[in-house]
Write a protein that holds these residues in place. Structure first.
Motif, PDB file in Angstrom:
ATOM      1  N   CYS A 285     -17.311   8.322   0.246  1.00 57.01           N
ATOM      2  CA  CYS A 285     -16.472   7.227   0.711  1.00 57.01           C
ATOM      3  C   CYS A 285     -16.928   5.875   0.183  1.00 57.01           C
ATOM      4  O   CYS A 285     -16.105   4.989  -0.013  1.00 57.01           O
ATOM      5  CB  CYS A 285     -16.408   7.235   2.229  1.00 57.01           C
TER       6      CYS A 285
ATOM      7  N   CYS B  28     -11.684   7.564   4.602  1.00 57.06           N
ATOM      8  CA  CYS B  28     -11.102   8.891   4.798  1.00 57.06           C
ATOM      9  C   CYS B  28     -10.595   9.102   6.220  1.00 57.06           C
ATOM     10  O   CYS B  28     -10.003  10.128   6.517  1.00 57.06           O
ATOM     11  CB  CYS B  28     -12.116   9.964   4.444  1.00 57.06           C
TER      12      CYS B  28
ATOM     13  N   CYS C 227     -18.433   7.350   6.751  1.00 51.95           N
ATOM     14  CA  CYS C 227     -18.877   8.647   7.241  1.00 51.95           C
ATOM     15  C   CYS C 227     -19.797   9.312   6.221  1.00 51.95           C
ATOM     16  O   CYS C 227     -20.601  10.150   6.557  1.00 51.95           O
ATOM     17  CB  CYS C 227     -17.676   9.539   7.525  1.00 51.95           C
ATOM     18  N   ASN C 228     -19.637   8.906   4.957  1.00 48.32           N
ATOM     19  CA  ASN C 228     -20.300   9.653   3.903  1.00 48.32           C
ATOM     20  C   ASN C 228     -20.641   8.723   2.746  1.00 48.32           C
ATOM     21  O   ASN C 228     -19.744   8.138   2.132  1.00 48.32           O
ATOM     22  CB  ASN C 228     -19.371  10.779   3.439  1.00 48.32           C
TER      23      ASN C 228
ATOM     24  N   CYS D   7     -14.069   6.166   9.714  1.00 52.94           N
ATOM     25  CA  CYS D   7     -14.369   5.726   8.357  1.00 52.94           C
ATOM     26  C   CYS D   7     -13.123   5.061   7.767  1.00 52.94           C
ATOM     27  O   CYS D   7     -12.032   5.631   7.832  1.00 52.94           O
ATOM     28  CB  CYS D   7     -14.780   6.937   7.533  1.00 52.94           C
TER      29      CYS D   7
HETATM   30 ZN   LIG Z   1     -15.212   8.664   5.014  1.00 51.49          ZN
END
Ligand SMILES: [Zn+2]
Length: 135
Positions: free
Chosen positions: A107, A72, A102-103, A69
């Motif tokens: 993110c 992060c 990732c999120n 990512c």
């Molecule tokens: Zn992330």
């Protein structure tokens, strides 16, 4: 008597004139500075969905340089691509760019705050991972 009353008005007129001239100058300089913005035009982050060009998406996925990512630095499992939030970063006059996170909840908002920073990190990471062409 008359002289004592009229004499202060002369410096006052001078300062008012100076003030007006300064305002006129600064007003003139304002738009000129705005003509050269320090930041590139802001892009938009568009979620990949059914309307996304499938041919472009396939190429972009293959060419995508990161397995992490960009926000992060968490590892993104390439095999679980269906679960990876994928977005297109779109800037007028530039090619679309695939971005994976990732999120979604954490993110993506971080990326939106400073997309140039994270895109630059993406490029730098890609540069270190790309082998030197041996031609
Ligand atoms: Zn992330």
């Amino acid at each position: 008597m008359n002289q004592r009353l009229s004499s202060p008005s002369l410096p006052l007129a001078f300062f008012v004139g100076l003030l007006l001239a300064t305002l006129a100058l600064s007003a003139h300089a304002g738009p000129a500075q705005n003509q050269a913005p320090a930041h590139a035009p802001a892009g938009v982050l568009v979620p990949v969905d059914a309307k996304t060009d499938a041919t472009w998406l396939t190429k972009a996925r293959v060419a995508y340089p990161l397995d992490r990512c960009p926000v992060c630095d968490d590892k993104i499992e390439a095999t679980a691509s269906s679960n990876v939030p994928e977005y297109i970063y779109r800037v007028a006059g530039k090619p679309d760019r695939l971005v994976r996170f990732c999120n979604d909840a954490e993110c993506v908002p971080s990326f939106k705050k400073d997309p140039d920073k994270y895109l630059q990190m993406t490029e730098e990471t890609a540069a270190t991972k790309t082998p030197v062409p041996s031609k």
